[in-house]
Design a protein around this motif. Structure first.
Motif, short mmCIF file in Angstrom:
data_model
loop_
_atom_site.label_atom_id
_atom_site.label_comp_id
_atom_site.label_asym_id
_atom_site.label_seq_id
_atom_site.Cartn_x
_atom_site.Cartn_y
_atom_site.Cartn_z
N ALA A 106 37.01 -3.33 18.76
CA ALA A 106 36.18 -4.51 18.96
C ALA A 106 35.55 -4.51 20.35
O ALA A 106 34.39 -4.90 20.54
N THR A 107 36.33 -4.06 21.34
CA THR A 107 35.81 -3.97 22.70
C THR A 107 34.70 -2.93 22.78
O THR A 107 33.68 -3.13 23.45
N LEU A 108 34.90 -1.80 22.09
CA LEU A 108 33.88 -0.76 22.07
C LEU A 108 32.58 -1.28 21.45
O LEU A 108 31.49 -0.99 21.95
N HIS A 109 32.70 -2.04 20.38
CA HIS A 109 31.52 -2.65 19.75
C HIS A 109 30.76 -3.51 20.75
O HIS A 109 29.53 -3.43 20.85
N ARG A 110 31.49 -4.33 21.50
CA ARG A 110 30.83 -5.22 22.45
C ARG A 110 30.11 -4.40 23.54
O ARG A 110 29.01 -4.75 23.95
N ARG A 111 30.75 -3.31 24.01
CA ARG A 111 30.12 -2.49 25.04
C ARG A 111 28.86 -1.81 24.52
O ARG A 111 27.85 -1.72 25.22
N PHE A 112 28.92 -1.30 23.29
CA PHE A 112 27.74 -0.66 22.72
C PHE A 112 26.59 -1.65 22.58
O PHE A 112 25.43 -1.34 22.89
N GLN A 113 26.91 -2.84 22.11
CA GLN A 113 25.86 -3.85 21.95
C GLN A 113 25.28 -4.24 23.30
O GLN A 113 24.06 -4.40 23.44
N ALA A 114 26.13 -4.36 24.31
CA ALA A 114 25.66 -4.79 25.63
C ALA A 114 24.84 -3.72 26.32
O ALA A 114 23.83 -4.02 26.97
N GLU A 115 25.25 -2.44 26.19
CA GLU A 115 24.60 -1.38 26.95
C GLU A 115 23.53 -0.63 26.18
O GLU A 115 22.57 -0.13 26.76
N LEU A 116 23.69 -0.53 24.85
CA LEU A 116 22.74 0.24 24.04
C LEU A 116 22.00 -0.59 23.02
O LEU A 116 21.03 -0.12 22.40
N GLY A 117 22.46 -1.81 22.80
CA GLY A 117 21.80 -2.66 21.81
C GLY A 117 22.01 -2.20 20.38
O GLY A 117 21.19 -2.47 19.49
N THR A 118 23.11 -1.49 20.12
CA THR A 118 23.40 -1.01 18.77
C THR A 118 24.91 -0.94 18.60
O THR A 118 25.67 -1.27 19.51
N THR A 119 25.34 -0.50 17.42
CA THR A 119 26.76 -0.36 17.15
C THR A 119 27.19 1.09 17.32
O THR A 119 26.35 2.00 17.27
N PRO A 120 28.48 1.35 17.50
CA PRO A 120 28.94 2.74 17.61
C PRO A 120 28.57 3.58 16.40
O PRO A 120 28.15 4.73 16.53
N LEU A 121 28.72 3.01 15.19
CA LEU A 121 28.41 3.77 13.98
C LEU A 121 26.92 4.08 13.88
O LEU A 121 26.54 5.21 13.53
N ALA A 122 26.08 3.11 14.20
CA ALA A 122 24.64 3.34 14.16
C ALA A 122 24.23 4.39 15.19
O ALA A 122 23.37 5.24 14.93
N TRP A 123 24.85 4.35 16.37
CA TRP A 123 24.55 5.35 17.41
C TRP A 123 24.95 6.74 16.93
O TRP A 123 24.18 7.70 17.09
N LEU A 124 26.14 6.86 16.34
CA LEU A 124 26.59 8.15 15.84
C LEU A 124 25.63 8.71 14.79
O LEU A 124 25.26 9.88 14.82
N THR A 125 25.21 7.85 13.87
CA THR A 125 24.30 8.29 12.81
C THR A 125 22.97 8.75 13.39
O THR A 125 22.43 9.79 12.99
N GLU A 126 22.44 8.00 14.35
CA GLU A 126 21.17 8.37 14.98
C GLU A 126 21.30 9.71 15.70
O GLU A 126 20.39 10.56 15.63
N GLU A 127 22.42 9.93 16.40
CA GLU A 127 22.63 11.20 17.10
C GLU A 127 22.75 12.35 16.11
O GLU A 127 22.24 13.46 16.37
N ARG A 128 23.40 12.12 14.99
CA ARG A 128 23.54 13.18 13.98
C ARG A 128 22.17 13.54 13.39
O ARG A 128 21.86 14.73 13.20
N VAL A 129 21.36 12.53 13.10
CA VAL A 129 20.03 12.81 12.54
C VAL A 129 19.16 13.52 13.57
O VAL A 129 18.41 14.44 13.24
#
Length: 330
Positions: A246-269
């Motif tokens: 949950a803390t990781l989710h908050r950090r991703f939203q605050a710093e990247l404006g996305t979720t960890p899973l969405a970031w992972l998917t975008e990096e994979r694509v």
């Protein structure tokens, strides 16, 4: 377009107009094509003043007709504006409104859609513009039904193209409407340009990497990018960062404006795209190396991001970049 007669096309040229788009209009509608065996277009360049300084001052266009040429045209084309947020010339807006009232066909290239919208002729209609300006366009002209992912939009008598090169796509589409597919294919072969490109402008959109505080997520992101071929999960990322998911989710939203899973998917694509660009043609290998798992998932993810299949993407952006002939059926 009436048989046995030429169709008049007027291009409204403004200060800072793009020479490329002007060249597209001239090539498609201004060059005589007697080999086609039927009347072609009559092209006129017009402007509020007889002398127009083109984009970045590369050259000045002289001897340009007045805006009355637009009053006599069956098609009026508005090219780009270097600053689409600056107000358009009132005389140009008036000419566009007159053309709309008498039923002329209105066309814009790139940010020329801002001019049509400012003239009020796009309200309630579908339209597109360059992806870099899509958000600003939507905010400025909410009454227009913006379609930001496509190369061009045909909304009957009002047609809009995305970026500068999409002017070729739209121009060939107009020729196809006026003269049929065989003529459009003939012209496209002369241009050495596909008569119908697959995908939309999503494939060309820049996706800059957001700036990240090195003391926060950056080490984790670098660690994950080196392991995209592995079955990473949000739980694994959180464990690596020594925080609760949950803390990781908050950090991703605050710093990247996305979720960890969405970031992972975008990096994979993004990794899959790079592999295809290098020429890898084994889809299962690309899927495994990027962590997308299967060729089916690769196809679905890539089409969602770019509008293209992996094969079409590799053909478009891979080594050699050898698209099929323009008359190949799709």
């Amino acid at each position: 377009m009436p048989q046995g007669s030429s169709h008049r096309v007027a291009v409204i040229v403004g200060p800072g107009s793009n020479p490329f788009e002007l060249g597209v209009a001239t090539e498609l509608f201004g060059l005589a094509r007697p080999e086609l065996g039927h009347p072609w277009y009559e092209l006129t360049l017009c402007a509020p003043r007889p002398s127009v300084r083109m984009h970045a001052g590369f050259f000045t266009l002289g001897g340009v007709a007045g805006l009355e040429a637009a009053d006599a045209a069956g098609t009026v084309i508005v090219p780009n504006r270097p600053d689409p947020l600056a107000g358009a010339d009132p005389a140009v807006l008036a000419a566009i409104r007159r053309a709309a009232l008498r039923g002329a066909r209105l066309v814009s290239f790139c940010t020329g859609a801002f001019t049509l919208a400012e003239a009020g002729v796009l309200d309630g209609r579908r339209a597109t513009t360059h992806w870099r300006w899509a958000e600003a366009f939507a905010a400025r002209h909410p009454a227009v039904r913006l379609e930001p992912d496509v190369l061009f939009v045909d909304d009957g008598e009002v047609l809009t193209a995305a970026g500068s090169a999409a002017a070729l796509d739209l121009g060939l589409h107009l020729i196809r409407r006026d003269h049929g597919a065989e003529t459009a294919n003939t012209v496209s072969r002369r241009l050495v340009f596909a008569a119908g490109r697959d995908g939309g402008q999503r494939q060309f959109v820049d996706r800059p990497v957001p700036a990240v505080d090195a003391a926060s997520l950056q080490p984790l992101l670098d660690w994950a990018r080196e392991r995209l071929d592995r079955p990473l999960t949000v739980t694994a990322l959180a464990a690596r960062a020594a925080v609760h998911p949950a803390t990781l989710h908050r950090r991703f939203q605050a710093e990247l404006g996305t979720t960890p899973l969405a970031w992972l998917t975008e990096e994979r694509v993004a990794l899959a795209c790079r592999l295809l660009e290098r020429g890898e043609d084994r889809l299962e290998a690309v899927a495994r190396a990027s962590g997308l798992g299967t060729a089916a998932n690769l196809r679905a993810r890539l089409r969602r991001r770019t509008g293209l299949t992996p094969t079409a993407y590799r053909r478009r952006f891979g080594p050699g970049n050898t698209p099929p002939p323009p008359d190949v059926a799709r």
